[in-house]
Every structure is written in C-alpha cells, then in structure tokens.
Design an enzyme around this catalytic site. Structure first.
Site, PDB file in Angstrom:
ATOM      1  N   LYS A  91       3.815   5.011  12.660  1.00 32.21           N
ATOM      2  CA  LYS A  91       5.229   4.783  12.969  1.00 32.21           C
ATOM      3  C   LYS A  91       5.357   3.744  14.083  1.00 32.21           C
ATOM      4  CE  LYS A  91       5.369   8.709  16.193  1.00 32.21           C
ATOM      5  NZ  LYS A  91       6.062   9.948  16.575  1.00 32.21           N
ATOM      6  N   HIS A 142       4.451  20.678  15.930  1.00 31.29           N
ATOM      7  CA  HIS A 142       4.020  19.627  16.852  1.00 31.29           C
ATOM      8  C   HIS A 142       3.837  20.213  18.248  1.00 31.29           C
ATOM      9  CE1 HIS A 142       3.325  15.476  17.941  1.00 31.29           C
ATOM     10  NE2 HIS A 142       4.182  15.554  18.938  1.00 31.29           N
ATOM     11  N   ARG A 146      -3.227  14.949  12.465  1.00 25.89           N
ATOM     12  CA  ARG A 146      -2.416  13.742  12.580  1.00 25.89           C
ATOM     13  C   ARG A 146      -2.973  12.882  13.718  1.00 25.89           C
ATOM     14  NH1 ARG A 146       1.328  17.834  12.579  1.00 25.89           N
ATOM     15  NH2 ARG A 146       1.904  17.367  14.730  1.00 25.89           N
ATOM     16  N   TYR A 191      14.613 -14.956  40.011  1.00 23.54           N
ATOM     17  CA  TYR A 191      15.987 -14.485  40.142  1.00 23.54           C
ATOM     18  C   TYR A 191      16.117 -13.541  41.331  1.00 23.54           C
ATOM     19  CZ  TYR A 191      17.270 -16.263  35.511  1.00 23.54           C
ATOM     20  OH  TYR A 191      17.537 -17.065  34.433  1.00 23.54           O
ATOM     21  N   CYS A 199      11.364 -12.514  34.179  1.00 17.52           N
ATOM     22  CA  CYS A 199      12.523 -13.088  33.496  1.00 17.52           C
ATOM     23  C   CYS A 199      12.531 -12.662  32.030  1.00 17.52           C
ATOM     24  CB  CYS A 199      12.488 -14.611  33.595  1.00 17.52           C
ATOM     25  SG  CYS A 199      12.236 -15.266  35.261  1.00 17.52           S
ATOM     26  N   ASP A 247      12.045 -14.520  29.419  1.00 16.00           N
ATOM     27  CA  ASP A 247      11.045 -15.208  28.619  1.00 16.00           C
ATOM     28  C   ASP A 247       9.799 -15.611  29.397  1.00 16.00           C
ATOM     29  OD1 ASP A 247      13.108 -15.365  26.530  1.00 16.00           O
ATOM     30  OD2 ASP A 247      13.970 -16.917  27.817  1.00 16.00           O
TER      31      ASP A 247
END
Length: 380
Positions: free
Chosen positions: A37, A163, A216, A261, A307, A309
């Site tokens: 998942k 679980h 699992r 920043y 930042c 990016d």
C-alpha cells in the site's frame, strides 16, 4: 538518467528479494502477504510486487481498491487483499478483478450479502482485538457475521484477521490482543478458511503462532525493523531505498549573512553553502531544518528553512557543483532521519512525493526508471 532534476530515490530490488528470503526462513510454512500500500511504502508498488512475488511472496495487500486495480492494470495476477473499507457500490468491480475485500462492519456485511452480484466476491472478516480501528469487537457479532458470510451464495469467506497495535512497543498489550483474538474466534469453524492472519512485521519478527496460516510483511519487506531496540534480530534486513540529490550551486557567504525564508539562519563565520534541489513538495518537510545530510562522507547541516523545491546546507569547504548529497542511505539510515524529526520510518518513506523519480536496480545495474508524475513522457 531520463529525468531532468537531480533528485531521485534509488530502490535496490535485490534487497527486497533478500528480505523476503529472510522472512521465509523465519516462517517457512506460512503464506506471505506483501503489503504494498501507499505505493509500496514509497518504493513503488508495481516493481516491488513483481520481485517480491518472484522471491516467494504469495499474496499482496493494499489499502484501497484503487491501489489494487492499479496492480491489476500493470498485469499482476496474484491474489490481492484490500485492507481498508470498500464502498458497497464498488464490490462488483472487486469481484470482477478477483480482488478480496475486508469485511469490517456488521451493517456493511448485512448489505454486502444482499448485493445482486454476478461474480462471487472474496472477503476477509476483520476482527478488532484492541486496535479500535476497523473490525468487529464482540464474540456475538463475530459469530453472527461469520455465519452470515459463509452462508451467502455470492461471497467467499477466505480469511479472518486482526491487527496488532503495539507489537513494536508494548509486549503486555500485544499479549492482550492475541488472547482477545483467540477468544473472539474460538467458536468459529475455521476448517474452510484459507487465511487466518494476525502478524504484521513487528509481530512476525518476534512471534510464531500455530493457529494462523499467513503473515503480513510490511515495513520488513523494505528492510526496516519497526524498532530495533524493542525487537532485536539475529539476522539482518537490507534497506531497499536511498534518497539522493546533487548540489546545484555553491557559494561563499559572509559572517552575519542570513539564509532562507524568514532569515532564520545567520552565518557565525564566513561559510561555504550549497543549494540542493529538494524541498517539502518532494516530501522533505520543513522539520528537517537543522538536521544533517551526507556530502563526500561528511555530515552537513541543513541551514535555514526548507523551501518548497530546494534547501541549503553548510559545507565544510568548497565543493564542485553537481556533488552528490545523500539524504537517506549509507551513513544516514531512514530510522535516524525519522527519529530526529520525531516521527517513524513509515512516514518518511510514504511522504516521498510522486515528483521524485524512482530508479530501480538489480545486480548493481539500473533496470527501470519511473518518473512517477512525469511518466507520461516528454513533449514531442
């Protein structure tokens, strides 16, 4: 490499194979559900599924029907279990593609058995043994829904499971859940049930049960122990993912200069800094400010705010533009990364966004590059 930004995740498929083999030695007589998942915990669900199945995994498990259908679209035919809730109106789609569903709620189950299905649907009955997420909690309701599912002509009850909430941190509560599960199923005729499964990675690394048929394998598939201090191992697992980038600019700043920043970092001396093209849009969130990455074998601090990016690091000396930066990998394991920002390895891996290409290797050679968001190709 056919991508245009020097940030990527490298996935060692041989490590996936090795980890499956280690678990098979530990549980030689049990079916293994590979939990893929969340895009295979950030590693890539299709690629991981393929090599895991070749290594001996028998089943796959995902969170939702969309993930399961994505695997089917990729040509994967192995049994798939959806661990989350599936809308009743979508059950027929699951049945059409031979995808097993989790039957988690008495109301949902009562409506399921009344659906006018053309193709029978496979289900696993989910029992809540103490996690208090999905599942049935009383012996009466477990028995009632179990019999209802078994009697339904268009339903194949192939599994019963639960679980564990604390297998990586609290042995007493783990024992409580095990005993609760045993109590809740003791009146059920499980002779025709194909899969009884309670063991997630943290449980299967330390316990063995006679009453379950399958395990699992989630985080362990990717080479990570959920908590090495709580679960010491006599064998090793191999982490499959490394995260790299390359410096795009190197510059000298003066004592007193501010970085990033909010100007949250002030140089205490004249310093060399490097700009690295990865940021919070890639899943490398602002909490990493003040942590270290690896450059030329040395730890370098992330300075100023991360930042969207890019981020900036303080260098020990001038280096060449294009110098490799290791964010996860040798010298910087994901467990340390997670611990230093107060989270868990799962979250670090799953947060890696689809903007980060995945580069797959086997036998030391690149076999596949998935550009993820950009797999539609270059403009012609």
């Amino acid at each position: 490499m056919s991508f245009y930004r020097d940030t990527w995740a490298e996935v060692d498929l041989d490590a996936i194979v090795y980890n499956v083999q280690q678990i098979k030695k530990l549980h030689p007589n049990k079916k293994i559900f590979a939990v893929v998942k969340a895009n295979g915990y950030g590693h890539g669900d299709v690629e991981v599924s393929r090599v895991a199945l070749l290594a001996g995994v028998t089943n796959l498990a995902v969170s939702g029907l969309d993930e399961a259908l994505g695997l089917r679209k990729a040509g994967i035919e192995a049994p798939i279990l959806v661990l989350g809730m599936t809308r009743l109106k979508d059950v027929s789609i699951a049945a059409q593609y031979n995808i097993a569903l989790t039957a988690h709620d008495e109301c949902w189950i009562s409506k399921l058995v009344e659906l006018p299905l053309e193709t029978p649907v496979k289900v696993h009955l989910k029992i809540d043994s103490g996690m208090h997420r999905l599942g049935l909690t009383t012996k009466e309701k477990v028995k009632e829904t179990f019999e209802l599912l078994k009697a339904a002509p268009k339903v194949e009850l192939e599994g019963v499971f639960t679980h564990m909430a604390t297998a990586d941190c609290d042995a007493d509560y783990l024992e409580y859940q095990i005993k609760t599960f045993e109590s809740l199923i003791e009146d059920l005729d499980l002779s025709s049930i194909k899969y009884v499964h309670i063991e997630n990675t943290a449980t299967l690394l330390q316990r063995e049960f006679e009453f379950d048929h399958a395990i699992r394998l989630g985080l362990g598939l990717y080479g990570i122990n959920p908590d090495a201090k709580f679960i010491p191992l006599e064998f090793d697992l191999k982490p499959a993912l490394k995260l790299y980038s390359k410096i795009t600019q190197v510059k000298r700043i003066n004592k007193g200069d501010k970085v990033g920043y909010g100007a949250t970092y002030t140089a205490e001396n004249d310093e060399w800094i490097g700009v690295v093209p990865i940021g919070y849009a890639d899943g490398w969130i602002r909490a990493h400010q003040g942590r270290n990455v690896i450059v030329e074998g040395k730890e370098c601090e992330i300075i100023g705010r991360v930042c969207m990016d890019q981020l900036m690091i303080r260098l020990p000396h001038e280096v060449e533009m294009g110098t490799m930066v290791t964010l996860i990998g040798d010298g910087m394991p994901v467990e340390r990364v997670a611990d230093e920002i107060g989270t868990i390895s799962y979250e670090i891996l799953c947060m890696l966004s689809d903007r980060v290409p995945r580069v797959y290797k086997q036998n030391g050679k690149i076999t596949t590059i998935r550009k993820m968001r950009f797999d539609h190709g270059d403009p012609s």
